[in-house]
Design a protein around this motif. Structure first.
Motif, PDB file in Angstrom:
ATOM      1  N   ILE A  87       0.732  -1.258  -0.003  1.00  0.00           N
ATOM      2  CA  ILE A  87       0.055   0.151  -0.053  1.00  0.00           C
ATOM      3  C   ILE A  87       0.781   1.260  -0.088  1.00  0.00           C
ATOM      4  N   LEU A  88       1.719   1.332   0.759  1.00  0.00           N
ATOM      5  CA  LEU A  88       2.657   2.447   0.833  1.00  0.00           C
ATOM      6  C   LEU A  88       3.498   2.798  -0.387  1.00  0.00           C
ATOM      7  N   THR A  89       3.953   1.594  -1.120  1.00  0.00           N
ATOM      8  CA  THR A  89       4.565   1.713  -2.184  1.00  0.00           C
ATOM      9  C   THR A  89       3.395   2.287  -3.359  1.00  0.00           C
ATOM     10  N   LEU A  90       2.364   1.473  -3.420  1.00  0.00           N
ATOM     11  CA  LEU A  90       1.377   1.965  -4.638  1.00  0.00           C
ATOM     12  C   LEU A  90       0.861   3.233  -4.514  1.00  0.00           C
ATOM     13  N   THR A  91       0.724   3.896  -3.259  1.00  0.00           N
ATOM     14  CA  THR A  91       0.112   5.180  -3.099  1.00  0.00           C
ATOM     15  C   THR A  91       1.390   6.177  -3.221  1.00  0.00           C
ATOM     16  N   LEU A  92       2.458   5.914  -3.033  1.00  0.00           N
ATOM     17  CA  LEU A  92       3.515   7.137  -3.543  1.00  0.00           C
ATOM     18  C   LEU A  92       3.603   6.861  -4.919  1.00  0.00           C
ATOM     19  N   ALA A  93       3.783   5.618  -5.466  1.00  0.00           N
ATOM     20  CA  ALA A  93       3.904   5.539  -7.146  1.00  0.00           C
ATOM     21  C   ALA A  93       2.568   6.158  -7.628  1.00  0.00           C
ATOM     22  N   SER A  94       1.491   6.482  -7.227  1.00  0.00           N
ATOM     23  CA  SER A  94       0.269   6.844  -7.659  1.00  0.00           C
ATOM     24  C   SER A  94       0.508   8.566  -7.797  1.00  0.00           C
ATOM     25  N   LYS A  95       1.201   8.883  -6.765  1.00  0.00           N
ATOM     26  CA  LYS A  95       1.476  10.524  -6.524  1.00  0.00           C
ATOM     27  C   LYS A  95       2.585  10.848  -7.568  1.00  0.00           C
ATOM     28  N   ILE A  96       3.640   9.845  -7.831  1.00  0.00           N
ATOM     29  CA  ILE A  96       4.723  10.186  -8.743  1.00  0.00           C
ATOM     30  C   ILE A  96       4.211  10.373 -10.107  1.00  0.00           C
ATOM     31  N   GLU A 144      -5.032   4.382   1.420  1.00  0.00           N
ATOM     32  CA  GLU A 144      -6.133   3.969   0.880  1.00  0.00           C
ATOM     33  C   GLU A 144      -6.248   2.437   0.793  1.00  0.00           C
ATOM     34  N   MET A 145      -7.414   2.055   0.603  1.00  0.00           N
ATOM     35  CA  MET A 145      -7.567   0.634   0.316  1.00  0.00           C
ATOM     36  C   MET A 145      -6.829   0.172  -0.998  1.00  0.00           C
ATOM     37  N   ARG A 146      -6.210  -1.006  -1.069  1.00  0.00           N
ATOM     38  CA  ARG A 146      -5.707  -1.405  -2.369  1.00  0.00           C
ATOM     39  C   ARG A 146      -6.450  -1.345  -3.364  1.00  0.00           C
ATOM     40  N   ARG A 151      -6.849   1.204  -8.886  1.00  0.00           N
ATOM     41  CA  ARG A 151      -7.989   2.068  -9.627  1.00  0.00           C
ATOM     42  C   ARG A 151      -7.496   3.336 -10.120  1.00  0.00           C
ATOM     43  N   THR A 152      -6.958   4.004  -8.951  1.00  0.00           N
ATOM     44  CA  THR A 152      -6.450   5.559  -9.390  1.00  0.00           C
ATOM     45  C   THR A 152      -5.204   5.404 -10.329  1.00  0.00           C
ATOM     46  N   GLU A 159      -5.260   7.746 -18.838  1.00  0.00           N
ATOM     47  CA  GLU A 159      -5.692   8.938 -19.033  1.00  0.00           C
ATOM     48  C   GLU A 159      -4.379   9.969 -19.740  1.00  0.00           C
ATOM     49  N   LYS A 160      -3.250   9.733 -18.759  1.00  0.00           N
ATOM     50  CA  LYS A 160      -2.161  10.666 -18.680  1.00  0.00           C
ATOM     51  C   LYS A 160      -1.238  10.009 -19.673  1.00  0.00           C
ATOM     52  N   TYR A 161      -0.789   8.639 -19.636  1.00  0.00           N
ATOM     53  CA  TYR A 161       0.193   8.035 -20.487  1.00  0.00           C
ATOM     54  C   TYR A 161      -0.307   7.088 -21.373  1.00  0.00           C
TER      55      TYR A 161
END
Length: 170
Positions: A87-96, A144-146, A151-152, A159-161
């Motif tokens: 979760i921590l890694t996915l959350t920060l990867a999302s922000k990156i 957030e939940m996994r 999904r984010t 959308e962006k890439y």
């Protein structure tokens, strides 16, 4: 004189496994999805990594020296390109990926974000078992939940890439 150059290549593929399957009886199937995938492979989650290592008979090695920037360390396993905490890694990867956080150091999240950006076709396989460790009320609310964070990430990648992304749950 006019010159045209075309470069054709096979799409770069990536599979990301995160979270244990709801039914523990499907652990072997889950691990084989990773093993038989024809492309790069990432595992996000300690329990997920343990399941894959157990089911495929591989050693899981954690490199404590890779813990940087408040992020958990990266692990390694034969046949897997990246093994991280979940979760921590996915959350920060999302922000990156969204451009909201640009790390100065190479972390597990920045490595995951790089793998995602470098790939053309990405398959997320998300386990739906509830992780009791994330039910602690003292954890940050941003955690957030996994399923939501993935999904984010999928939305950002599409959308962006302009990535081709497949999301499935097990």
């Amino acid at each position: 004189m006019t010159c045209a150059v075309m470069y054709f290549r096979s799409p770069r593929k990536l599979i990301v496994l995160s979270g244990p399957p709801f039914d523990g009886g499907r652990d072997g199937e889950y691990a084989r999805m990773l093993e038989t995938f024809p492309g790069k492979k990432a595992v996000c989650g300690g329990t997920t990594a343990e399941i894959v290592a157990r089911e495929l008979g591989r050693e899981l090695v954690t490199d404590l020296a890779t813990a940087r920037g408040g992020m958990p360390p990266v692990s390694s396993m034969d046949g897997v390109d990246l093994v991280t905490e979940g979760i921590l890694t996915l959350t920060l990867a999302s922000k990156i990926l969204d451009g909201k956080d640009i790390p100065r150091q190479k972390t597990s999240a920045s490595r995951l974000a790089s793998l995602l950006v470098e790939s053309d076709r990405i398959r997320f396989v998300v386990g739906t078992r509830v992780n009791e460790a994330h039910q602690d009320p003292t954890l940050p609310v941003e955690l957030e939940m996994r399923r939501n964070i993935i999904r984010t990430i999928v939305r950002i990648l599409e959308e962006k890439y302009l990535k081709e992304v497949c999301l499935s749950f097990i």
